[in-house]
Design a protein around this motif. Structure first.
Motif, short mmCIF file in Angstrom:
data_model
loop_
_atom_site.label_atom_id
_atom_site.label_comp_id
_atom_site.label_asym_id
_atom_site.label_seq_id
_atom_site.Cartn_x
_atom_site.Cartn_y
_atom_site.Cartn_z
N ILE A 194 0.85 -1.19 0.00
CA ILE A 194 0.00 0.00 0.00
C ILE A 194 0.89 1.24 0.00
O ILE A 194 2.02 1.19 0.51
N PRO A 195 0.43 2.35 -0.58
CA PRO A 195 1.20 3.60 -0.48
C PRO A 195 1.32 4.04 0.98
O PRO A 195 0.36 3.93 1.75
N HIS A 196 2.48 4.52 1.34
CA HIS A 196 2.74 4.87 2.73
C HIS A 196 3.71 6.04 2.77
O HIS A 196 4.60 6.16 1.92
N THR A 197 3.56 6.89 3.77
CA THR A 197 4.46 8.04 3.90
C THR A 197 5.85 7.62 4.35
O THR A 197 6.79 8.41 4.24
N ALA A 198 5.99 6.39 4.87
CA ALA A 198 7.30 5.95 5.37
C ALA A 198 8.19 5.40 4.27
O ALA A 198 9.38 5.19 4.50
N PHE A 199 7.65 5.14 3.10
CA PHE A 199 8.42 4.51 2.02
C PHE A 199 8.39 5.39 0.77
O PHE A 199 7.49 6.20 0.59
N TYR B 44 -1.32 -9.40 3.60
CA TYR B 44 -0.17 -8.97 4.40
C TYR B 44 0.94 -8.44 3.50
O TYR B 44 1.18 -8.95 2.40
N SER B 45 1.61 -7.41 3.97
CA SER B 45 2.84 -6.92 3.36
C SER B 45 3.58 -6.14 4.43
O SER B 45 3.04 -5.85 5.51
N PHE B 46 4.83 -5.82 4.17
CA PHE B 46 5.60 -5.06 5.15
C PHE B 46 5.00 -3.69 5.38
O PHE B 46 4.89 -3.21 6.52
N SER B 47 4.57 -3.03 4.32
CA SER B 47 3.96 -1.71 4.47
C SER B 47 2.65 -1.78 5.24
O SER B 47 2.34 -0.90 6.04
N VAL B 48 1.87 -2.85 5.05
CA VAL B 48 0.64 -3.04 5.82
C VAL B 48 0.96 -3.25 7.29
O VAL B 48 0.30 -2.69 8.18
N CYS B 49 1.98 -4.04 7.57
CA CYS B 49 2.37 -4.30 8.96
C CYS B 49 2.79 -3.02 9.66
O CYS B 49 2.44 -2.79 10.83
N ILE B 50 3.55 -2.17 8.97
CA ILE B 50 3.97 -0.90 9.57
C ILE B 50 2.74 -0.02 9.83
O ILE B 50 2.64 0.65 10.87
N ALA B 51 1.79 -0.01 8.89
CA ALA B 51 0.57 0.77 9.10
C ALA B 51 -0.22 0.25 10.29
O ALA B 51 -0.75 1.02 11.09
N ARG C 240 3.44 12.85 19.35
CA ARG C 240 4.28 12.55 18.18
C ARG C 240 3.91 11.21 17.54
O ARG C 240 4.77 10.45 17.11
N ALA C 241 2.61 10.95 17.51
CA ALA C 241 2.11 9.73 16.88
C ALA C 241 1.30 10.03 15.62
O ALA C 241 0.67 9.13 15.08
N PHE C 242 1.30 11.29 15.17
CA PHE C 242 0.55 11.65 13.96
C PHE C 242 1.17 10.96 12.74
O PHE C 242 0.45 10.36 11.94
N LYS C 243 2.47 11.03 12.61
CA LYS C 243 3.19 10.37 11.52
C LYS C 243 4.55 9.88 12.04
O LYS C 243 5.60 10.39 11.69
N PRO C 244 4.53 8.82 12.87
CA PRO C 244 5.77 8.35 13.51
C PRO C 244 6.55 7.37 12.63
O PRO C 244 6.93 6.28 13.08
N ASP C 245 6.78 7.73 11.38
CA ASP C 245 7.37 6.78 10.44
C ASP C 245 8.77 6.32 10.87
O ASP C 245 9.03 5.13 11.02
N SER C 246 9.68 7.28 11.06
CA SER C 246 11.05 6.91 11.41
C SER C 246 11.11 6.24 12.77
O SER C 246 11.89 5.30 12.97
N SER D 224 7.24 -9.38 2.95
CA SER D 224 6.36 -10.30 2.24
C SER D 224 7.19 -11.32 1.47
O SER D 224 8.25 -11.00 0.93
N CYS D 225 6.71 -12.56 1.43
CA CYS D 225 7.43 -13.60 0.69
C CYS D 225 7.40 -13.34 -0.81
O CYS D 225 8.22 -13.90 -1.55
N ASN D 226 6.45 -12.54 -1.27
CA ASN D 226 6.34 -12.22 -2.70
C ASN D 226 6.99 -10.89 -3.04
O ASN D 226 6.80 -10.36 -4.13
#
Length: 501
Positions: free
Chosen positions: A261-266, A320-327, A368-374, A393-395
């Protein structure tokens, strides 16, 4: 009298002990484990029996240490990733595409502009641009700067010439529909390999941590084979890997794997189109990841990845994906800090995770939880309280930019034009393969036990039999023999009484 009772108790205890020892000796004499029969053979000299006892102990210790070493090395040697060539002219799939809205600086939709004007005026008596910027900060987190929301929405104005405008207190999920554009307002034209396709049929809307996006062939709001899944398998012999999109508004276009998924952290490869009448062009390359079927048999912690269908049941996403898990991790952090979450982290309203109102957003900003990407990324897999423990993700394949010219093409229209081109079909791929599957574990463990002790599955069944069924059968036989012995003297006394009578 007491001495007689104690003597009887000691006799019964000694009888039980002797019976247990005899049972152990019987097991050792008849079991299939190597060396045990020699230890239980009373006809051998005690030095021979001690010799075999030492041999069994040494073999058991050797087997134990070998099994422990195998278990320690299993996680690092269970799975391997190889880089291999693809057959010439093999078919491949065009990656997923996300088209996300960015803040509309040039124009606002009338519905949104009327809504903001209805909130009031600013100190100068004009249009409340600060309120508009505050709302945009909530809808487009990529624009957020530290404490910027409080400066626009947290200070109540009191000296206006009319009703002072203030940021709306709630219902941001509903207000977003007025702020942004629907699909038909956004897209003008879409083409894959030079062939046009219906943009709004295949680009499906999705709320993401980046903002509102339209996803092409995403597992988060679509599935292969559905009527909204664009056939994206390309034959390099007759189809070029080029996709072209024309929009009426500013957009951020990215290439990604189907489960992401699109994410501000990536920062996945993509193009930001914010200049009307200018064509943006990018060349990219892709190396996909394939998995052997037996990789699924290996535990996820050992293979260090999760398949898209291995999504936790508490997830608000479909894959599941890494970006989903971070979200998901950020959403849990927001719930912990302020008991609510930014609505962009929940694609569909969920009672378990209530949307934040204005006070909730100000709380997120304060903690500081609005956008705690780093903050979240740095603590991932560090085994502390804020660790997410996210696995890739394995894929998860590699998509990267090859060429993005600085010179942009004038299109002669007022639209925003984006072209994503893969000039050469992929020639290589990653393949994850299982070196040690569950069957390999069984075979290896069985081989070690068989090598050192001569053990097998039947040996385990034999052990269970000797200490469950065998004692029960012996007890039943003894009870039957005792009853038979007691019955014979009784019959003899009856016969003798009849004789004297």
């Amino acid at each position: 009298m007491a001495r007689t009772i104690n003597a009887e108790g000691n006799g019964q205890r000694e009888k039980r002990n002797n019976g247990f020892v005899a049972h152990i000796k019987d097991y050792c004499s008849n079991c299939t484990l190597a060396g045990f029969a020699y230890m239980a053979n009373s006809r051998l000299h005690f030095t021979e029996r001690i010799f075999w006892l030492i041999c069994v102990i040494v073999s058991s210790l050797g087997c134990y240490h070998l099994i422990v070493a195998y278990q320690r090395s299993f996680p690092s040697r269970a799975v391997s990733i190889v880089y291999e060539s693809l057959p010439p002219l093999s078919k491949w799939q065009f990656p997923s595409v996300s088209v996300c809205e960015v803040a509309h600086k040039g124009q606002l939709f009338h519905t949104m502009e009327d809504f903001i004007e209805g909130l009031g005026i600013d100190v100068a008596g004009g249009y409340p641009y600060e309120v508009e910027s505050g709302i945009a900060t909530i809808f487009f987190p990529v624009m957020y700067n530290e404490m910027s929301l409080k400066g626009r929405c947290g200070l109540a104005l009191t000296d206006c010439q009319g009703p002072c405008a203030d940021c709306p207190a709630k219902d941001y999920r509903k207000i977003l529909k007025w702020y942004g554009a629907n699909c038909s307002d956004l897209f003008v034209e879409c083409k894959l390999s030079g062939e046009p396709f219906d943009c709004c049929r295949y680009f499906r809307p999705l709320l993401t941590p980046y903002g509102r996006c339209y996803m092409l062939n995403s597992l988060q709001n679509n599935k292969p084979g559905s009527k909204h899944w664009l056939p994206n398998q390309l034959d390099p012999a007759d189809r070029k890997a080029v996709i072209t999109m024309v929009t009426q508004m500013e957009v951020q276009v990215n290439l990604m794997n189907a489960e992401d998924i699109p994410h501000t952290a990536f920062s996945p490869p993509g193009i930001l189109a914010i200049t009307p009448g200018v064509g943006k062009y990018m060349q990219f390359n892709q190396v996909i990841m394939t998995n052997d079927p037996d990789v699924r048999e290996v535990d996820s912690k050992i293979r260090s990845c999760l398949f898209p269908d291995e999504n936790p049941p508490t997830s608000v996403y479909k894959a599941y994906s890494f970006s989903v898990c971070i979200a998901e991790c950020i959403r849990k952090l927001q719930m912990k800090m302020c008991n609510c979450t930014a609505f962009l982290y929940v694609p569909n309203a969920d009672e378990r995770f209530p949307d934040c109102d204005l006070d909730g957003y100000l709380c997120l900003e304060k903690t500081r939880a609005f956008k705690p990407d780093s903050r979240v990324l740095l603590n991932n897999n560090k085994r502390n309280n804020e660790s997410c423990g996210c696995l890739p993700s394995c894929n998860d394949g590699d998509i990267y930019t090859v060429y993005e010219p600085n010179i942009m093409t004038r299109t002669g229209n007022k639209y925003f034009n984006v072209t994503l081109d893969m000039p050469f079909p992929p020639t290589d791929q990653y393949r994850r393969q299982a070196i040690r599957s569950q069957l390999d574990v069984v075979v290896s463990m069985g081989g070690m036990l068989g090598l050192f002790l001569g053990a097998s599955i039947l040996s385990a069944i034999e052990f269970i039999y000797y200490f469950t069924m065998r004692p029960l059968n012996n007890m039943l036989r003894e009870r039957s023999a005792t009853e038979r012995t007691n019955r014979i003297p009784l019959q003899g006394r009856e016969h003798s009484n009849q004789k004297y009578m």
